[in-house]
Design a protein around this motif. Structure first.
Motif, PDB file in Angstrom:
ATOM      1  N   VAL A 142       0.662  -0.860   0.246  1.00 34.84           N
ATOM      2  CA  VAL A 142       0.098  -0.338  -0.032  1.00 34.84           C
ATOM      3  C   VAL A 142       0.880   1.320  -0.128  1.00 34.84           C
ATOM      4  O   VAL A 142       2.147   1.134   0.230  1.00 34.84           O
ATOM      5  CB  VAL A 142      -0.718   0.475   1.220  1.00 34.84           C
ATOM      6  N   ASN A 143      -0.198   2.572  -0.423  1.00 33.58           N
ATOM      7  CA  ASN A 143       0.832   3.482  -0.380  1.00 33.58           C
ATOM      8  C   ASN A 143       0.929   4.542   1.111  1.00 33.58           C
ATOM      9  O   ASN A 143       0.745   4.284   1.776  1.00 33.58           O
ATOM     10  CB  ASN A 143       0.243   4.138  -1.496  1.00 33.58           C
ATOM     11  N   HIS A 144       1.868   5.456   1.106  1.00 31.16           N
ATOM     12  CA  HIS A 144       1.909   5.739   2.029  1.00 31.16           C
ATOM     13  C   HIS A 144       2.636   7.403   1.712  1.00 31.16           C
ATOM     14  O   HIS A 144       2.873   7.791   0.339  1.00 31.16           O
ATOM     15  CB  HIS A 144       3.161   5.649   3.072  1.00 31.16           C
ATOM     16  N   PRO A 145       2.144   8.546   2.247  1.00 31.34           N
ATOM     17  CA  PRO A 145       2.453  10.283   1.559  1.00 31.34           C
ATOM     18  C   PRO A 145       3.402  10.356   1.677  1.00 31.34           C
ATOM     19  O   PRO A 145       3.690  11.063   0.772  1.00 31.34           O
ATOM     20  CB  PRO A 145       1.337  10.792   2.994  1.00 31.34           C
ATOM     21  N   LEU A 146       4.836   9.768   2.544  1.00 33.60           N
ATOM     22  CA  LEU A 146       5.801   9.319   2.254  1.00 33.60           C
ATOM     23  C   LEU A 146       6.784   8.172   1.190  1.00 33.60           C
ATOM     24  O   LEU A 146       7.848   8.643   0.872  1.00 33.60           O
ATOM     25  CB  LEU A 146       6.539   9.284   3.629  1.00 33.60           C
ATOM     26  N   GLY A 147       6.081   8.302   0.554  1.00 35.04           N
ATOM     27  CA  GLY A 147       6.225   7.087  -0.439  1.00 35.04           C
ATOM     28  C   GLY A 147       5.753   6.288  -0.817  1.00 35.04           C
ATOM     29  O   GLY A 147       4.781   5.546   0.040  1.00 35.04           O
ATOM     30  N   LYS A 148       5.291   6.286  -2.982  1.00 32.95           N
ATOM     31  CA  LYS A 148       4.628   4.857  -2.403  1.00 32.95           C
ATOM     32  C   LYS A 148       5.057   3.132  -2.333  1.00 32.95           C
ATOM     33  O   LYS A 148       6.198   2.906  -2.722  1.00 32.95           O
ATOM     34  CB  LYS A 148       4.112   4.626  -3.919  1.00 32.95           C
ATOM     35  N   ASN A 149       4.370   2.448  -2.199  1.00 33.21           N
ATOM     36  CA  ASN A 149       4.770   1.114  -2.062  1.00 33.21           C
ATOM     37  C   ASN A 149       5.778   0.788  -1.280  1.00 33.21           C
ATOM     38  O   ASN A 149       6.183  -0.363  -1.073  1.00 33.21           O
ATOM     39  CB  ASN A 149       5.302   0.423  -3.540  1.00 33.21           C
ATOM     40  N   GLU A 251       4.249  10.801  -8.439  1.00 32.58           N
ATOM     41  CA  GLU A 251       2.963  10.016  -7.910  1.00 32.58           C
ATOM     42  C   GLU A 251       2.461  10.797  -6.778  1.00 32.58           C
ATOM     43  O   GLU A 251       1.370  11.271  -6.037  1.00 32.58           O
ATOM     44  CB  GLU A 251       2.655   8.506  -8.028  1.00 32.58           C
ATOM     45  N   ALA A 252       3.903  10.779  -5.729  1.00 29.36           N
ATOM     46  CA  ALA A 252       3.611  10.982  -4.285  1.00 29.36           C
ATOM     47  C   ALA A 252       3.208  12.515  -4.055  1.00 29.36           C
ATOM     48  O   ALA A 252       2.765  13.172  -2.775  1.00 29.36           O
ATOM     49  CB  ALA A 252       4.525  10.435  -3.275  1.00 29.36           C
ATOM     50  N   HIS A 253       4.815  13.091  -5.045  1.00 31.31           N
ATOM     51  CA  HIS A 253       4.042  14.614  -4.519  1.00 31.31           C
ATOM     52  C   HIS A 253       2.820  15.410  -5.588  1.00 31.31           C
ATOM     53  O   HIS A 253       2.981  15.995  -5.085  1.00 31.31           O
ATOM     54  CB  HIS A 253       5.688  15.212  -5.463  1.00 31.31           C
ATOM     55  N   LEU A 254       2.135  15.014  -6.280  1.00 33.71           N
ATOM     56  CA  LEU A 254       1.691  14.836  -6.466  1.00 33.71           C
ATOM     57  C   LEU A 254       0.135  15.163  -6.096  1.00 33.71           C
ATOM     58  O   LEU A 254      -1.250  15.506  -5.729  1.00 33.71           O
ATOM     59  CB  LEU A 254       0.901  14.985  -8.556  1.00 33.71           C
ATOM     60  N   GLY A 255       0.427  13.946  -5.243  1.00 30.51           N
ATOM     61  CA  GLY A 255      -0.908  13.026  -4.791  1.00 30.51           C
ATOM     62  C   GLY A 255      -1.385  11.783  -5.271  1.00 30.51           C
ATOM     63  O   GLY A 255      -1.664  12.418  -6.591  1.00 30.51           O
ATOM     64  N   TYR A 256      -1.651  10.465  -5.225  1.00 26.75           N
ATOM     65  CA  TYR A 256      -1.646   9.667  -5.805  1.00 26.75           C
ATOM     66  C   TYR A 256      -3.707   9.534  -6.432  1.00 26.75           C
ATOM     67  O   TYR A 256      -3.887   9.903  -6.454  1.00 26.75           O
ATOM     68  CB  TYR A 256      -2.217   8.662  -4.061  1.00 26.75           C
ATOM     69  N   GLY A 257      -2.944   9.617  -7.391  1.00 24.42           N
ATOM     70  CA  GLY A 257      -3.958   9.808  -8.444  1.00 24.42           C
ATOM     71  C   GLY A 257      -4.854  10.330  -9.338  1.00 24.42           C
ATOM     72  O   GLY A 257      -5.439  10.723 -10.508  1.00 24.42           O
ATOM     73  N   HIS A 258      -3.520  11.407  -9.223  1.00 34.64           N
ATOM     74  CA  HIS A 258      -3.745  13.007 -10.352  1.00 34.64           C
ATOM     75  C   HIS A 258      -2.885  12.590 -11.303  1.00 34.64           C
ATOM     76  O   HIS A 258      -3.451  13.095 -12.375  1.00 34.64           O
ATOM     77  CB  HIS A 258      -2.887  13.650  -9.721  1.00 34.64           C
ATOM     78  N   TRP A 259      -2.203  11.769 -11.468  1.00 35.14           N
ATOM     79  CA  TRP A 259      -1.691  11.380 -12.803  1.00 35.14           C
ATOM     80  C   TRP A 259      -1.457   9.596 -12.689  1.00 35.14           C
ATOM     81  O   TRP A 259      -1.226   8.902 -10.902  1.00 35.14           O
ATOM     82  CB  TRP A 259       0.281  11.016 -12.928  1.00 35.14           C
ATOM     83  N   LEU A 260      -1.985   8.743 -13.774  1.00 32.44           N
ATOM     84  CA  LEU A 260      -2.107   7.788 -13.388  1.00 32.44           C
ATOM     85  C   LEU A 260      -0.766   6.922 -13.232  1.00 32.44           C
ATOM     86  O   LEU A 260       0.260   6.869 -13.892  1.00 32.44           O
ATOM     87  CB  LEU A 260      -2.484   6.542 -15.303  1.00 32.44           C
ATOM     88  N   HIS A 261      -0.413   6.058 -12.635  1.00 31.44           N
ATOM     89  CA  HIS A 261       0.828   4.857 -12.514  1.00 31.44           C
ATOM     90  C   HIS A 261       1.767   5.043 -13.878  1.00 31.44           C
ATOM     91  O   HIS A 261       2.947   5.258 -14.058  1.00 31.44           O
ATOM     92  CB  HIS A 261       0.531   3.731 -11.791  1.00 31.44           C
ATOM     93  N   GLY A 262       0.820   4.476 -14.771  1.00 29.38           N
ATOM     94  CA  GLY A 262       2.041   4.212 -16.446  1.00 29.38           C
ATOM     95  C   GLY A 262       2.219   5.631 -16.720  1.00 29.38           C
ATOM     96  O   GLY A 262       2.870   5.619 -17.422  1.00 29.38           O
TER      97      GLY A 262
END
Length: 355
Positions: A142-149, A251-262
């Motif tokens: 899962v993600n955390h505001p300080l880092g993905k996965n 992803e982490a800087h913009l907030g998860y979901g603003h840009w898709l992972h791909g």
């Protein structure tokens, strides 16, 4: 039906790939189960939940839904899923089913790794990205505001069921995001596949079923081979993170979901390619081919306008690939060849990306 085997000794498992897979008799390949819990999101459930439930006609089948999107790949969703299992008195012999894209797959796998110290689970990926990449290999998180996965576990599925027909309903933006991971495979280790993708652009965009099936099989085979040799990413498997060091920071800087992972990975791959080019590894023509191929699949080739390279640094310094305090990058040193590099300096990045 096409089949790819992930060879991990007693934990080996098949990846089955076929159009209209949900209409097939899969009783011989499904693990026996008295209880089945399907984890999904409302959008996917509306389309495919009933079909997947029907595959387990002999079991007590329940389902748990989380909202759609990367923003819900969180410890909170993880806890809610565990609470659902406990409240419904789900036993250790349950089979969890991840019906959805990478968010659902990663979350379900993490739940499967932790519930009663480990239960069986199946991946049923419904996005191109999850079919070619995240459903295979056993990385869950899962993600955390300080880092993905950054919070997760290695947990291999018992089976991966890839129904290529579900791509018919996939939105254009989600399809494009999946193509970023496809291009990644070609760029890291397969020049012939890179050339094939250039030649098949129109057929891929038209979602030609035969072409997509071969493309998905090829990616799954590449990942299965790498995972079989390096399951827990002690060496070679790290190459699969090409574009991800920069991409996860986006992803982490913009907030998860603003840009898709791909989308973030695509921009990250170009950033990695620019670093390789600046170091004299990737020539100008090769850099242009990488950029052109990603653009042909409607993917971004630059980081978000609002981000400066200084914005990337806090995330990259806490990336999972950091070793002994050194940032490590996956760089494409030629088309179809990549390397793990640990001597890219912060000042070098500032010079390359004067943004």
């Amino acid at each position: 039906m096409q089949k790819v085997e992930v060879q991990l000794g007693e934990r080996s498992y098949p990846i089955l790939i076929q159009s209209e897979l949900f209409q097939q008799n899969l009783q011989q390949v499904l693990p026996p189960a008295r209880q089945v819990v399907i984890l999904s999101n409302p959008l996917v459930a509306e389309l495919y939940l009933a079909q997947v439930q029907a595959l387990f006609s002999q079991a007590d089948v329940r389902h748990f839904l989380i909202p759609d999107g990367e923003a819900y790949k969180t410890l909170s969703s993880f806890e809610q899923a565990l609470c659902f299992l406990l409240e419904h008195k789900i036993n250790r012999d349950v089979v969890l089913v991840a019906l959805g894209g990478g968010v659902i797959g990663d979350l379900t796998g993490f739940v499967a790794a932790c519930y009663q110290r480990g239960v069986r689970f199946i991946q049923v990926p419904t996005t191109l990205l999850s079919q070619v990449d995240s459903s295979v290999g056993g990385k869950t998180a899962v993600n955390h505001p300080l880092g993905k996965n950054m919070i997760g576990a290695f947990k291999q599925p018992d089976l991966v069921l890839i129904n290529t027909s579900v791509l018919d309903s996939l939105p254009k933006r989600e399809f494009a995001a999946g193509m970023a991971e496809v291009v990644k495979y070609a760029l890291i280790a397969d020049l012939a596949f890179f050339n094939w993708l250039e030649q098949q652009q129109q057929a891929i965009q038209a979602r030609d079923k035969a072409v997509l099936a071969e493309m998905i099989r090829h990616c799954c085979q590449m990942k299965a081979d790498i995972v079989s040799r390096d399951e827990t990413e002690q060496g070679e498997r790290a190459l699969l993170n090409l574009g991800h060091t920069f991409g996860h920071a986006i992803e982490a800087h913009l907030g998860y979901g603003h840009w898709l992972h791909g989308e973030a990975v695509a921009a990250g791959m170009v950033m990695a390619a620019r670093v390789a080019h600046s170091r004299g590894d990737l020539n100008t023509h090769e850099l242009k081919r990488v950029t052109n191929l990603l653009q042909a699949f409607d993917l971004p080739v630059s980081p978000p306008e609002a981000m400066r390279i200084q914005d990337f640094m806090p995330y990259m310094k806490t990336d999972k690939k950091v070793l002994a305090g050194k940032m490590r990058f996956i760089l494409p040193v030629a088309l179809g060849q990549s390397a793990i590099v640990d001597n890219v300096t912060e000042s070098e990045l500032l010079t390359i990306f004067s943004l």
